[in-house]
Design a protein around this motif. Structure first.
Motif, PDB file in Angstrom:
ATOM      1  N   ARG A 241      44.201  57.653 -20.212  1.00  0.00           N
ATOM      2  CA  ARG A 241      45.011  57.565 -19.061  1.00  0.00           C
ATOM      3  C   ARG A 241      45.955  58.150 -18.975  1.00  0.00           C
ATOM      4  NH1 ARG A 241      49.590  52.524 -19.295  1.00  0.00           N
ATOM      5  NH2 ARG A 241      49.723  54.246 -20.989  1.00  0.00           N
ATOM      6  N   GLY A 242      46.436  59.474 -20.254  1.00  0.00           N
ATOM      7  CA  GLY A 242      46.908  59.864 -20.954  1.00  0.00           C
ATOM      8  C   GLY A 242      46.375  61.461 -20.146  1.00  0.00           C
ATOM      9  N   SER A 243      45.846  61.761 -20.146  1.00  0.00           N
ATOM     10  CA  SER A 243      44.757  62.969 -20.419  1.00  0.00           C
ATOM     11  C   SER A 243      45.305  63.843 -18.930  1.00  0.00           C
ATOM     12  CB  SER A 243      42.728  62.534 -20.364  1.00  0.00           C
ATOM     13  OG  SER A 243      42.550  62.232 -20.987  1.00  0.00           O
ATOM     14  N   PHE A 244      45.393  63.710 -17.889  1.00  0.00           N
ATOM     15  CA  PHE A 244      45.953  63.974 -16.681  1.00  0.00           C
ATOM     16  C   PHE A 244      47.188  63.942 -16.478  1.00  0.00           C
ATOM     17  CE2 PHE A 244      41.580  62.810 -16.557  1.00  0.00           C
ATOM     18  CZ  PHE A 244      40.158  64.587 -16.887  1.00  0.00           C
ATOM     19  N   THR A 245      48.153  65.084 -16.416  1.00  0.00           N
ATOM     20  CA  THR A 245      48.487  64.415 -14.771  1.00  0.00           C
ATOM     21  C   THR A 245      48.831  63.719 -13.714  1.00  0.00           C
ATOM     22  OG1 THR A 245      49.049  66.723 -13.522  1.00  0.00           O
ATOM     23  CG2 THR A 245      49.645  66.638 -16.290  1.00  0.00           C
ATOM     24  N   ARG A 246      49.713  63.394 -12.929  1.00  0.00           N
ATOM     25  CA  ARG A 246      49.545  62.364 -11.693  1.00  0.00           C
ATOM     26  C   ARG A 246      48.705  63.369 -10.683  1.00  0.00           C
ATOM     27  NH1 ARG A 246      55.741  60.862 -11.028  1.00  0.00           N
ATOM     28  NH2 ARG A 246      56.255  62.724 -11.806  1.00  0.00           N
ATOM     29  N   SER A 247      49.083  64.750 -10.868  1.00  0.00           N
ATOM     30  CA  SER A 247      48.220  65.696  -9.472  1.00  0.00           C
ATOM     31  C   SER A 247      47.410  65.762 -10.029  1.00  0.00           C
ATOM     32  CB  SER A 247      49.187  66.487  -8.978  1.00  0.00           C
ATOM     33  OG  SER A 247      49.253  67.431 -10.556  1.00  0.00           O
ATOM     34  N   GLU A 248      46.571  65.568 -11.549  1.00  0.00           N
ATOM     35  CA  GLU A 248      45.570  65.886 -12.014  1.00  0.00           C
ATOM     36  C   GLU A 248      44.558  64.408 -11.258  1.00  0.00           C
ATOM     37  OE1 GLU A 248      46.114  69.464 -15.171  1.00  0.00           O
ATOM     38  OE2 GLU A 248      45.710  67.205 -15.690  1.00  0.00           O
ATOM     39  N   TRP A 249      44.851  63.346 -10.814  1.00  0.00           N
ATOM     40  CA  TRP A 249      44.413  62.099 -11.280  1.00  0.00           C
ATOM     41  C   TRP A 249      43.965  61.953  -9.861  1.00  0.00           C
ATOM     42  CZ3 TRP A 249      41.780  59.079 -14.394  1.00  0.00           C
ATOM     43  CH2 TRP A 249      41.835  59.497 -15.641  1.00  0.00           C
ATOM     44  N   VAL A 250      45.262  62.429  -8.731  1.00  0.00           N
ATOM     45  CA  VAL A 250      44.678  62.254  -7.152  1.00  0.00           C
ATOM     46  C   VAL A 250      43.968  63.099  -7.181  1.00  0.00           C
ATOM     47  CG1 VAL A 250      45.782  62.793  -4.879  1.00  0.00           C
ATOM     48  CG2 VAL A 250      47.335  62.166  -6.991  1.00  0.00           C
ATOM     49  N   ARG A 251      43.942  64.454  -7.951  1.00  0.00           N
ATOM     50  CA  ARG A 251      42.716  65.115  -7.422  1.00  0.00           C
ATOM     51  C   ARG A 251      41.027  64.605  -8.555  1.00  0.00           C
ATOM     52  NH1 ARG A 251      46.722  69.655  -8.802  1.00  0.00           N
ATOM     53  NH2 ARG A 251      45.687  69.545 -10.716  1.00  0.00           N
ATOM     54  N   LEU A 252      41.442  64.517  -9.007  1.00  0.00           N
ATOM     55  CA  LEU A 252      40.039  63.714  -9.549  1.00  0.00           C
ATOM     56  C   LEU A 252      38.634  62.586  -8.937  1.00  0.00           C
ATOM     57  CD1 LEU A 252      37.673  64.033 -11.928  1.00  0.00           C
ATOM     58  CD2 LEU A 252      39.141  62.033 -13.261  1.00  0.00           C
ATOM     59  N   VAL A 253      40.391  61.492  -8.498  1.00  0.00           N
ATOM     60  CA  VAL A 253      39.872  60.498  -7.549  1.00  0.00           C
ATOM     61  C   VAL A 253      39.496  61.016  -6.019  1.00  0.00           C
ATOM     62  CG1 VAL A 253      40.772  57.991  -6.824  1.00  0.00           C
ATOM     63  CG2 VAL A 253      41.076  58.753  -8.754  1.00  0.00           C
ATOM     64  N   SER A 254      39.922  61.408  -5.285  1.00  0.00           N
ATOM     65  CA  SER A 254      40.071  62.704  -4.584  1.00  0.00           C
ATOM     66  C   SER A 254      38.637  63.207  -4.346  1.00  0.00           C
ATOM     67  CB  SER A 254      41.125  62.965  -3.440  1.00  0.00           C
ATOM     68  OG  SER A 254      41.995  63.132  -3.766  1.00  0.00           O
ATOM     69  N   LEU A 255      38.249  64.110  -5.371  1.00  0.00           N
ATOM     70  CA  LEU A 255      36.895  64.750  -5.607  1.00  0.00           C
ATOM     71  C   LEU A 255      35.458  63.471  -5.187  1.00  0.00           C
ATOM     72  CD1 LEU A 255      35.161  67.605  -5.535  1.00  0.00           C
ATOM     73  CD2 LEU A 255      36.018  67.015  -8.021  1.00  0.00           C
ATOM     74  N   LEU A 256      35.534  62.895  -6.975  1.00  0.00           N
ATOM     75  CA  LEU A 256      34.716  61.534  -6.278  1.00  0.00           C
ATOM     76  C   LEU A 256      34.283  60.997  -5.375  1.00  0.00           C
ATOM     77  CD1 LEU A 256      36.021  59.863  -9.888  1.00  0.00           C
ATOM     78  CD2 LEU A 256      34.008  61.429  -9.464  1.00  0.00           C
TER      79      LEU A 256
END
Length: 250
Positions: free
Chosen positions: A126-141
């Motif tokens: 959970r702490g490995s990414f910032t909020r924006s990075e989480w959004v980008r990762l989920v969107s990419l998947l």
């Protein structure tokens, strides 16, 4: 321990305000870097803090500021700066390592029972990414899952279509983790104790009962604000009030 991070272009790319003109900002930054490279730590701190007051921030700026504070023995400033660097980039291994080093100098280290390994892994992810990075990762998947589904229908390949649902499941799990990370970051306010020795009281008043004392550099949760006072909570659950000027918010 000290690794110099320069990257002025990256600093400008992380502009959070427009108080200082770019030319003036660069001049201040270069003075700070000159002081940093020559071991003039107070000068570096002065110039880097001026940039922050101007509304600008960047990971490498906080990192160098933390190093400068560390060199002058200012524990609270170093902890605060490294924490800010990690808020912008949780994967900065150097900032995390230096934060561990400086936290060894914090007198109020609170020892908690070891968490179950599952919880440690979850919080690490959970702490490995910032909020924006989480959004980008989920969107990419989700995008990849959609592309697999479309390619499977067009090419009539069952193997591609079978890969869609596992991708959706993984994206859904990560979306839940991302939502938890976003909500946790959004609702929690934290700060670093800045006073060398701060008395915590039972109410927002200097005349209220003294509960305990804290030393500089300790990170605390901020529960409430009352004019010139802040209610804080420690990791072990103890809470109380301290003067706002003895705490620097993260």
């Amino acid at each position: 321990m000290v690794r110099l991070k320069i990257g002025f272009a990256l600093l400008l790319a992380n502009v959070a305000g427009t108080v200082l003109a770019a030319s003036a900002l660069e001049e201040v930054y270069q003075r700070g870097m000159a002081g940093y490279e020559n071991g003039q730590w107070p000068l570096a701190i002065q110039e880097f803090e001026a940039i922050l007051r101007g509304g600008y921030e960047a990971e490498q700026l906080y990192y160098n500021l933390g190093n400068a504070y560390f060199r002058t023995g200012e524990v609270a400033g170093a902890v605060w700066a490294y924490e800010k660097a990690l808020m912008l980039n949780p994967n900065d291994a150097d900032a995390r390592y230096n934060l561990v080093l400086v936290n060894l100098r914090v007198k109020d280290r609170i020892e908690l029972p070891e968490q179950p390994w599952v919880m440690r892994i979850y919080r690490g992810i959970r702490g490995s990414f910032t909020r924006s990075e989480w959004v980008r990762l989920v969107s990419l998947l989700l995008l990849l899952a959609g592309a697999l589904h479309a390619a499977g229908r067009v090419l009539q390949l069952a193997a591609l279509r079978r890969g869609v649902w596992p991708g959706i499941v993984v994206a859904a799990i990560l979306a839940i983790v991302a939502l938890d990370a976003i909500l946790t970051t959004g609702r929690s306010k934290e700060g670093i104790v800045y006073g060398e020795l701060v008395t915590v009281t039972s109410a927002p008043s200097a005349r209220s009962t003294e509960l305990f004392q804290l030393h500089e550099g300790l990170k605390v949760a901020i529960l409430d604000e009352r004019e010139e006072w802040r209610q804080v909570e420690l990791l072990d659950g103890k809470s109380g009030w301290l003067p706002a000027d003895q705490l620097r918010p993260l």
